[in-house]
Scaffold this active site. Structure first.
Site, PDB file in Angstrom:
ATOM      1  N   HIS A   1      51.663 -83.408 -52.435  1.00 54.12           N
ATOM      2  CA  HIS A   1      51.864 -84.484 -51.243  1.00 54.12           C
ATOM      3  C   HIS A   1      53.019 -85.341 -51.564  1.00 54.12           C
ATOM      4  O   HIS A   1      53.428 -86.027 -50.676  1.00 54.12           O
ATOM      5  CB  HIS A   1      50.610 -85.331 -51.098  1.00 54.12           C
ATOM      6  CG  HIS A   1      50.323 -86.113 -50.065  1.00 54.12           C
ATOM      7  ND1 HIS A   1      50.667 -87.688 -50.008  1.00 54.12           N
ATOM      8  CD2 HIS A   1      50.157 -85.964 -48.809  1.00 54.12           C
ATOM      9  CE1 HIS A   1      50.607 -88.187 -48.993  1.00 54.12           C
ATOM     10  NE2 HIS A   1      50.269 -87.156 -47.917  1.00 54.12           N
TER      11      HIS A   1
ATOM     12  N   HIS B   1      53.697 -96.277 -42.275  1.00 55.26           N
ATOM     13  CA  HIS B   1      53.369 -95.295 -43.185  1.00 55.26           C
ATOM     14  C   HIS B   1      53.982 -95.516 -44.392  1.00 55.26           C
ATOM     15  O   HIS B   1      53.591 -94.837 -45.431  1.00 55.26           O
ATOM     16  CB  HIS B   1      53.906 -93.898 -42.312  1.00 55.26           C
ATOM     17  CG  HIS B   1      53.194 -92.697 -43.119  1.00 55.26           C
ATOM     18  ND1 HIS B   1      54.115 -91.863 -44.042  1.00 55.26           N
ATOM     19  CD2 HIS B   1      52.156 -92.122 -42.986  1.00 55.26           C
ATOM     20  CE1 HIS B   1      53.190 -90.943 -44.471  1.00 55.26           C
ATOM     21  NE2 HIS B   1      52.190 -91.070 -43.824  1.00 55.26           N
TER      22      HIS B   1
ATOM     23  N   ARG C   1      45.809 -95.443 -45.354  1.00 58.82           N
ATOM     24  CA  ARG C   1      44.512 -94.964 -45.312  1.00 58.82           C
ATOM     25  C   ARG C   1      43.849 -95.520 -46.574  1.00 58.82           C
ATOM     26  O   ARG C   1      44.478 -95.451 -47.582  1.00 58.82           O
ATOM     27  CB  ARG C   1      44.496 -93.450 -45.324  1.00 58.82           C
ATOM     28  CG  ARG C   1      44.760 -92.972 -44.006  1.00 58.82           C
ATOM     29  CD  ARG C   1      44.785 -91.459 -44.184  1.00 58.82           C
ATOM     30  NE  ARG C   1      45.547 -90.514 -42.914  1.00 58.82           N
ATOM     31  CZ  ARG C   1      45.394 -90.511 -41.933  1.00 58.82           C
ATOM     32  NH1 ARG C   1      44.222 -90.827 -41.344  1.00 58.82           N
ATOM     33  NH2 ARG C   1      45.955 -89.673 -41.176  1.00 58.82           N
TER      34      ARG C   1
ATOM     35  N   TYR D   1      45.176 -84.803 -54.304  1.00 58.33           N
ATOM     36  CA  TYR D   1      46.610 -85.110 -53.796  1.00 58.33           C
ATOM     37  C   TYR D   1      47.382 -85.279 -55.062  1.00 58.33           C
ATOM     38  O   TYR D   1      47.156 -86.160 -55.578  1.00 58.33           O
ATOM     39  CB  TYR D   1      46.860 -85.906 -52.837  1.00 58.33           C
ATOM     40  CG  TYR D   1      46.330 -85.801 -51.372  1.00 58.33           C
ATOM     41  CD1 TYR D   1      44.941 -84.859 -51.264  1.00 58.33           C
ATOM     42  CD2 TYR D   1      46.725 -86.560 -50.299  1.00 58.33           C
ATOM     43  CE1 TYR D   1      44.610 -84.560 -49.824  1.00 58.33           C
ATOM     44  CE2 TYR D   1      46.086 -86.287 -49.036  1.00 58.33           C
ATOM     45  CZ  TYR D   1      45.052 -85.342 -48.859  1.00 58.33           C
ATOM     46  OH  TYR D   1      44.568 -85.133 -47.566  1.00 58.33           O
TER      47      TYR D   1
ATOM     48  N   ARG E   1      45.682 -91.569 -37.648  1.00 58.56           N
ATOM     49  CA  ARG E   1      44.667 -90.681 -36.984  1.00 58.56           C
ATOM     50  C   ARG E   1      43.389 -90.463 -37.722  1.00 58.56           C
ATOM     51  O   ARG E   1      43.427 -90.154 -38.835  1.00 58.56           O
ATOM     52  CB  ARG E   1      45.542 -89.350 -36.532  1.00 58.56           C
ATOM     53  CG  ARG E   1      44.631 -88.660 -35.850  1.00 58.56           C
ATOM     54  CD  ARG E   1      45.449 -87.284 -35.272  1.00 58.56           C
ATOM     55  NE  ARG E   1      46.580 -87.629 -34.503  1.00 58.56           N
ATOM     56  CZ  ARG E   1      47.832 -87.108 -34.800  1.00 58.56           C
ATOM     57  NH1 ARG E   1      48.266 -86.436 -35.709  1.00 58.56           N
ATOM     58  NH2 ARG E   1      48.618 -87.613 -33.734  1.00 58.56           N
TER      59      ARG E   1
ATOM     60  N   ASN F   1      41.001 -77.704 -41.162  1.00 55.60           N
ATOM     61  CA  ASN F   1      42.428 -77.971 -40.733  1.00 55.60           C
ATOM     62  C   ASN F   1      42.429 -77.286 -39.232  1.00 55.60           C
ATOM     63  O   ASN F   1      43.170 -77.780 -38.206  1.00 55.60           O
ATOM     64  CB  ASN F   1      43.430 -77.142 -41.474  1.00 55.60           C
ATOM     65  CG  ASN F   1      43.445 -77.770 -42.911  1.00 55.60           C
ATOM     66  OD1 ASN F   1      43.109 -78.932 -43.235  1.00 55.60           O
ATOM     67  ND2 ASN F   1      43.959 -76.894 -44.009  1.00 55.60           N
TER      68      ASN F   1
ATOM     69  N   ARG G   1      55.487 -78.016 -48.366  1.00 59.94           N
ATOM     70  CA  ARG G   1      54.082 -77.161 -48.478  1.00 59.94           C
ATOM     71  C   ARG G   1      53.674 -76.913 -47.137  1.00 59.94           C
ATOM     72  O   ARG G   1      53.086 -75.750 -47.026  1.00 59.94           O
ATOM     73  CB  ARG G   1      53.258 -78.467 -48.679  1.00 59.94           C
ATOM     74  CG  ARG G   1      51.736 -78.107 -48.966  1.00 59.94           C
ATOM     75  CD  ARG G   1      50.708 -79.111 -49.077  1.00 59.94           C
ATOM     76  NE  ARG G   1      50.540 -79.528 -47.672  1.00 59.94           N
ATOM     77  CZ  ARG G   1      50.413 -80.978 -47.235  1.00 59.94           C
ATOM     78  NH1 ARG G   1      50.593 -82.035 -48.242  1.00 59.94           N
ATOM     79  NH2 ARG G   1      50.353 -81.386 -46.020  1.00 59.94           N
TER      80      ARG G   1
END
Length: 721
Positions: free
Chosen positions: A602, A445, A385, A478, A415, A65, A574
């Site tokens: 998530h 998205h 993704r 997730y 990204r 991270n 979160r």
């Protein structure tokens, strides 16, 4: 807080870490809030409730991270600083001020990572897993290492002299290297060795006991073989982080060609962070700085292991006793009751699936069955993704090759997945899929798929709305929501959403879906205004919302307004939270918690007390792909979906949202000074969100998950709650 909420698990709060500094009392700094989140991730490496290798995994995640944080966020601030851009952040800091405070906080975080590794390394040794250093080993191990180095390592590494005839080589992002100063007679030379990415960071030494040696340690042990007749005067390891963000140019004529070029440029991005072993000589540090042109990079002298993200390799060791017990997600019951026929089950009734407790395979099956079904005439799917091993991509290819009309929206701006997405786009286009890349300056998205099926001489649309990506790997770790429906109203609106993405045809007269950047923020403000009016009139009011980040200033100010009007607000955020809760006169009616545990939270889920003209206690419930950030409202295609199906509404409000609110084993409370404190359950009043949903029946069955477990309170929006 209502009586019902008060009857939930009682908790106390542990000692808080030092508060985050804040130049503006209304907001927390985004970057420092992110670092606080990563500290919470790191804290899990010290959590005795987790098995040992899982604690190592949390340590590696915190390091990974931090790498990404420097690649993107710090790189952006450094770019602003270099250009002399002194725009203030929401909390009133300049880029230079933020960089200074980030450096202090990040150095403290790295120091804590090394402290954690020292403890974990000792614990691993007690558990029969050794990470060895440069001390001699037994003869058998030394002989094996010698042979392994000569045969497997030596042919791959390339020592390079550093002198006027041999300029400093290019070192890739996250590259680990060693530099040596050698002496032979009166001559001194400098040599550089880059650790090849193709080699594992940890080498397992054969034997009954698990012993691992880091690659750089093995290279150091073999310097006599590498540099015969040379004396090693000094040396050390170093690692770099490069600027890896890609900023899309509005004038880009060909988005695919632009990204192919930009990905290559990114590999040579400027160095933003340089990590050095702390005992490295000043002369070698200067050589590195000059060779990398890293004079403006953040330089960190580290006393231990560099690149802790690589510790994830140790977690791959076959030690089930040191990991979480295996968990097999359940396949949705209602689809099994229809013999595995997704369309028959969805046609009968809307279905909510709760990942990872319920298998992501149902989403794959939905697309695979559509590809194989002769009655399906069209499939449309937005892919942000998809991962490297994607059954969804294969199903879309199969559908196109079967003659169906298939449209795939591939987001090139996801990204660090840009290159993979380009590969998938090429494969899909070769199969005959209509590939669309969306908008130049906005990201798509939203996670939406629709299937058009010919039934009884008319078309029926089946939709999947998700909060997570169509990614088989992340879907196992997730927590996300999948909503399947054959509601014709949602089918028509999903079709309008796809037409917006593929043809810029702005959707009109949407009755169900709310999308950004069209009007999502405005709709949320309208919903909060309803709560404000209710609270002022002395009626039940409230907001319970779950998201990954809360950054948007307009929304934060609106939440402050709602709090001042007496609206009780409970937020589960979160990661980043720039809202300051619990301040008298500003946010005294707002509580914020963060959940960090076995799975990564998530899903986005928002519940407003007065959304429906229904009796008190029936909130309006939304699931969404968006967080409350400016980018999600203004620069991304997102959706928020009102849940009107009574069963799914109850599942989301009284099960998923409730479980998040009453968790007290993985929760951290955000205090008004910016510090986070872990909740401490008292006595037997413990509730672990993740354990609960792993152990109880699935939501996609008959909606009985919490009802079949031990008794828990129901959510109510009561006056003054």
């Amino acid at each position: 807080m209502s009586d019902a909420q008060q009857s939930g698990p009682r908790t106390s709060v542990s000692k808080a870490p030092e508060p985050l500094p804040s130049a503006e009392p209304r907001y927390f700094n985004r970057e420092l809030s992110w670092l606080a989140f990563n500290r919470r991730v790191l804290e899990e490496a010290s959590n005795p409730q987790h098995p040992l290798l899982e604690r190592v995994r949390f340590l590696s995640i915190s390091a990974s991270n931090l790498d990404e944080f420097y690649m993107v966020r710090v790189a952006g601030l450094k770019a602003h600083q270099a250009l002399g851009v002194e725009d203030l952040s929401m909390d009133g800091r300049t880029p230079t001020q933020q960089l200074s405070e980030i450096a202090t906080a990040a150095d403290a975080l790295v120091a804590n990572q090394h402290d954690s590794w020292a403890v974990l390394r000792a614990s691993l040794q007690e558990a029969g897993m050794d990470v060895v250093g440069e001390k001699p080993l037994d003869d058998a191990a030394e002989a094996w290492l010698d042979q392994h180095f000569r045969e497997q390592i030596f042919p791959v590494i390339t020592p390079q002299a550093i002198d006027p005839a041999h300029p400093f080589p290019f070192i890739p992002n996250q590259g680990l290297s060693l530099i040596f100063e050698l002496k032979k007679g009166k001559a001194t030379v400098r040599e550089l060795i880059m650790a090849p990415a193709a080699l594992p960071r940890f080498i397992r030494i054969p034997g009954d006991r698990a012993r691992f040696i880091p690659l750089e340690v093995l290279i150091r042990r073999k310097t006599e073989y590498l540099f015969p007749k040379y004396e090693v005067l000094r040396g050390g390891a170093f690692r770099i982080i490069r600027d890896s963000d890609i900023e899309v140019e509005e004038e880009a004529e060909d988005l695919v060609r632009f990204f192919r070029t930009a990905i290559k440029r990114r590999r040579r991005g400027r160095v933003v962070r340089l990590e050095l072993e702390e005992d490295m000589s000043d002369s070698l540090v200067q050589v590195i700085h000059e060779g990398l042109n890293a004079g403006n990079a953040v330089t960190s002298a580290t006393r231990g292991f560099l690149g802790m993200a690589d510790l994830a390799q140790l977690v791959e060791e076959d030690r089930a006793d040191l990991k979480f017990p295996p968990f097999a997600p359940r396949f949705p019951e209602r689809i099994r009751e229809h013999g595995g026929d997704c369309f028959a089950a969805i046609k009968e009734k809307d279905i909510l699936v709760h990942h990872p407790y319920e298998s992501f395979e149902v989403v794959v099956e939905f697309i695979k069955q559509a590809a194989a079904d002769p009655d399906v005439i069209a499939i449309k799917q937005a892919l942000y993704r998809a991962g490297k091993q994607s059954a969804v991509i294969k199903a879309l290819i199969d559908a196109a090759e079967a003659g169906k009309s298939v449209t795939a929206v591939i987001e090139l701006k996801a990204r660090f997945d840009e290159e993979q997405n380009l590969m998938w786009a090429d494969a899909l286009e070769r199969a005959g899929v209509q590939v669309v890349y969306g908008f130049i300056d906005w990201k798509t998205h939203a996670k939406v798929a629709m299937v058009v099926r010919r039934e009884e001489k008319r078309n029926r649309i089946y939709c999947h709305f998700g909060t997570g990506n169509y990614h088989p790997v992340t879907a196992r770790i997730y927590t996300d929501l999948s909503y399947f429906t054959a509601d014709p109203r949602l089918g028509r609106e999903a079709a309008k959403l796809f037409n917006y993405i593929t043809g810029y045809l702005e959707p009109r007269n949407l009755r169900q879906l709310v999308i950004s950047p069209q009007n999502m923020r405005d709709e949320l403000i309208r919903l909060l205004d309803v709560e404000i009016d209710a609270a002022k009139a002395g009626k039940p009011a409230g907001l319970w919302a779950k998201m990954n980040a809360l950054v948007d200033k307009v929304m934060i100010d609106k939440l402050y307004e709602a709090s001042a009007a007496g609206v009780p607000i409970n937020l589960v955020v979160r990661g980043i939270c720039c809202l300051r809760p619990g301040v008298k006169g500003l946010s005294e009616n707002i509580q914020v918690k963060s959940i960090v545990g076995r799975f990564l939270e998530h899903a986005r889920l928002w519940c407003f007390a007065n959304g429906h003209d229904l009796p008190s206690g029936h909130a309006k419930v939304y699931m969404s792909s968006a967080d409350w950030m400016q980018r999600n409202f203004d620069r991304r295609i997102e959706y928020m979906l009102p849940i009107t199906n009574p069963t799914v509404h109850a599942q989301l409000l009284d099960q998923v949202m409730l479980a998040n609110l009453i968790d007290n084993e993985q929760s951290w409370q955000l205090r008004s000074d910016g510090s986070y404190a872990r909740l401490q359950p008292k006595g037997d009043r413990r509730f672990n969100l993740h354990d609960y949903f792993m152990a109880n029946p699935s939501l996609s069955g008959r909606g009985q998950a919490l009802k079949r477990g031990r008794r828990v309170p129901k959510l109510r929006f009561d006056k003054g709650s």
